[in-house]
Design a protein around this motif. Structure first.
Motif, short mmCIF file in Angstrom:
data_model
loop_
_atom_site.label_atom_id
_atom_site.label_comp_id
_atom_site.label_asym_id
_atom_site.label_seq_id
_atom_site.Cartn_x
_atom_site.Cartn_y
_atom_site.Cartn_z
N ASN A 166 4.39 10.19 -1.82
CA ASN A 166 3.04 10.22 -2.24
C ASN A 166 2.99 9.71 -3.81
OD1 ASN A 166 1.58 11.54 0.05
ND2 ASN A 166 3.05 13.20 -0.73
N ARG A 192 0.92 5.74 -0.28
CA ARG A 192 -0.17 6.86 0.16
C ARG A 192 -0.34 7.68 -1.11
NH1 ARG A 192 2.52 10.16 4.72
NH2 ARG A 192 4.05 10.42 3.13
N TYR A 210 -4.53 5.32 1.59
CA TYR A 210 -3.88 4.44 1.13
C TYR A 210 -4.25 3.45 0.22
CZ TYR A 210 -0.82 6.23 5.10
OH TYR A 210 -0.12 7.10 5.70
N THR A 216 2.48 -1.58 4.24
CA THR A 216 2.15 -0.25 3.99
C THR A 216 3.57 0.57 3.93
OG1 THR A 216 0.19 -0.38 4.90
CG2 THR A 216 0.86 1.89 4.54
N GLU A 222 5.08 4.21 4.09
CA GLU A 222 4.44 5.54 4.62
C GLU A 222 5.11 6.72 4.12
OE1 GLU A 222 2.28 6.22 6.73
OE2 GLU A 222 1.69 4.11 7.63
N TYR A 281 0.83 -1.13 0.17
CA TYR A 281 -0.11 0.19 -0.10
C TYR A 281 0.75 1.22 -0.04
CZ TYR A 281 -4.19 -2.46 0.98
OH TYR A 281 -5.48 -3.18 0.85
#
Length: 300
Positions: free
Chosen positions: A168, A114, A133, A163, A165, A112
């Motif tokens: 983007n 962002r 996400y 995930t 973090e 995942y």
């Protein structure tokens, strides 16, 4: 196992965006594939000039086009990164994904990242739009795009996800509002069909993301969409706008945020409801006639 990544991009008349998109993938993705729907502008020329491999295929919907590319591009990399032509990688997201791939265990098949939406040049940081996400990177052979007409997500066949973090994946379309509203008029038709197929049980639940409120972001969105469908027509656009713009603070994104929430959070949702109402009225609210129309138009 190799740590190579292939980017898969769908295009149609994306000459404004494709260079920005591909350039952001340099040093991150080992292969870049473009599945083009016979663009009439310079999309193909630009993409090939930047080293991408381009194949062309007629458009049906996003899911079928993405899965066509997944199975017909000749991808050799072990991982696939789903990215739209009007998106690009920002910050350390690329290196963070590569680090995650290099260090993850064999049972990790999805990553995942962002996502941020920029509208009229302004990042939308409130209203529930950020941070958001999305499962954008997955191990080849362990996932594909669920076959829906709208709100299609990557689904994993097996394994688990992690995930990242940092950075983007930015959605920043450069077209004007005339283009945006025309595009969303088309989206509204697809959304109408998708919501009616869910309402009448015509969606392939066994091949789609499982709805769960306390699950992944995709699972939670699907759970909420099912509840949204059960809310009365023409009432739900008001609820959606109020929740996103007022309760979740969308008003903090200034004039651009106001325009976004009016258009995307209210106008678009009202248009979907109007199209649902129009179709049901056309067939005299006869469920069987509506189901037959949906099957013949969208499922045949």
């Amino acid at each position: 196992m190799s740590n190579t990544i292939a980017a898969l991009i769908l295009t149609y008349n994306e000459e404004k965006h494709i260079k920005r998109c591909i350039s952001s993938l340099k040093g991150v993705c080992d292969e870049i594939f473009v599945v083009d729907s016979f663009s009439k502008d310079n999309t193909v020329k630009i993409a090939e000039g930047l080293g991408a491999t381009v194949i062309q295929n007629p458009w049906k919907n996003y899911a079928t086009q993405f899965n066509f590319g997944l199975h017909n591009c000749g991808i050799k990399s072990d991982w696939v990164w789903r990215i739209d032509a009007d998106e690009f990688l920002e910050g350390e997201i690329g290196h963070s994904v590569k680090d995650a791939i290099a260090s993850c265990s064999d049972d990790v098949n999805g990553i995942y990242v962002r996502k941020r939406i920029d509208f009229m040049g302004r990042p939308l940081l409130h209203g529930g739009w950020y941070p958001s996400y999305h499962l954008k990177v997955f191990r080849r052979g362990h996932g594909d795009c669920e076959n829906r007409w709208m709100d299609e997500h990557i689904r994993l066949y097996d394994g688990r996800s992690v995930t990242v973090e940092s950075g983007n994946q930015v959605d920043a379309n450069l077209n004007d509002l005339t283009w945006w509203t025309e595009k969303h008029n088309g989206y509204a038709t697809r959304e109408m069909a998708d919501m009616l197929m869910m309402e009448y049980g015509l969606d392939a639940k066994s091949q789609e993301v499982e709805p769960k409120f306390f699950g992944t972001e995709e699972q939670r969105k699907r759970w909420l969409k099912i509840r949204y469908i059960k809310t009365p027509l023409f009432v739900r656009p008001f609820i959606n706008f109020t929740l996103r713009y007022i309760v979740k603070g969308g008003f903090l994104d200034g004039r651009e945020g106001f325009i976004w929430h009016i258009l995307q959070g209210f106008w678009y949702r009202m248009l979907v409801d109007a199209k649902i109402y129009e179709l049901k009225k056309r067939f005299g609210w006869d469920k069987e006639k509506i189901k037959n129309y949906l099957q013949e138009t969208y499922l045949s």
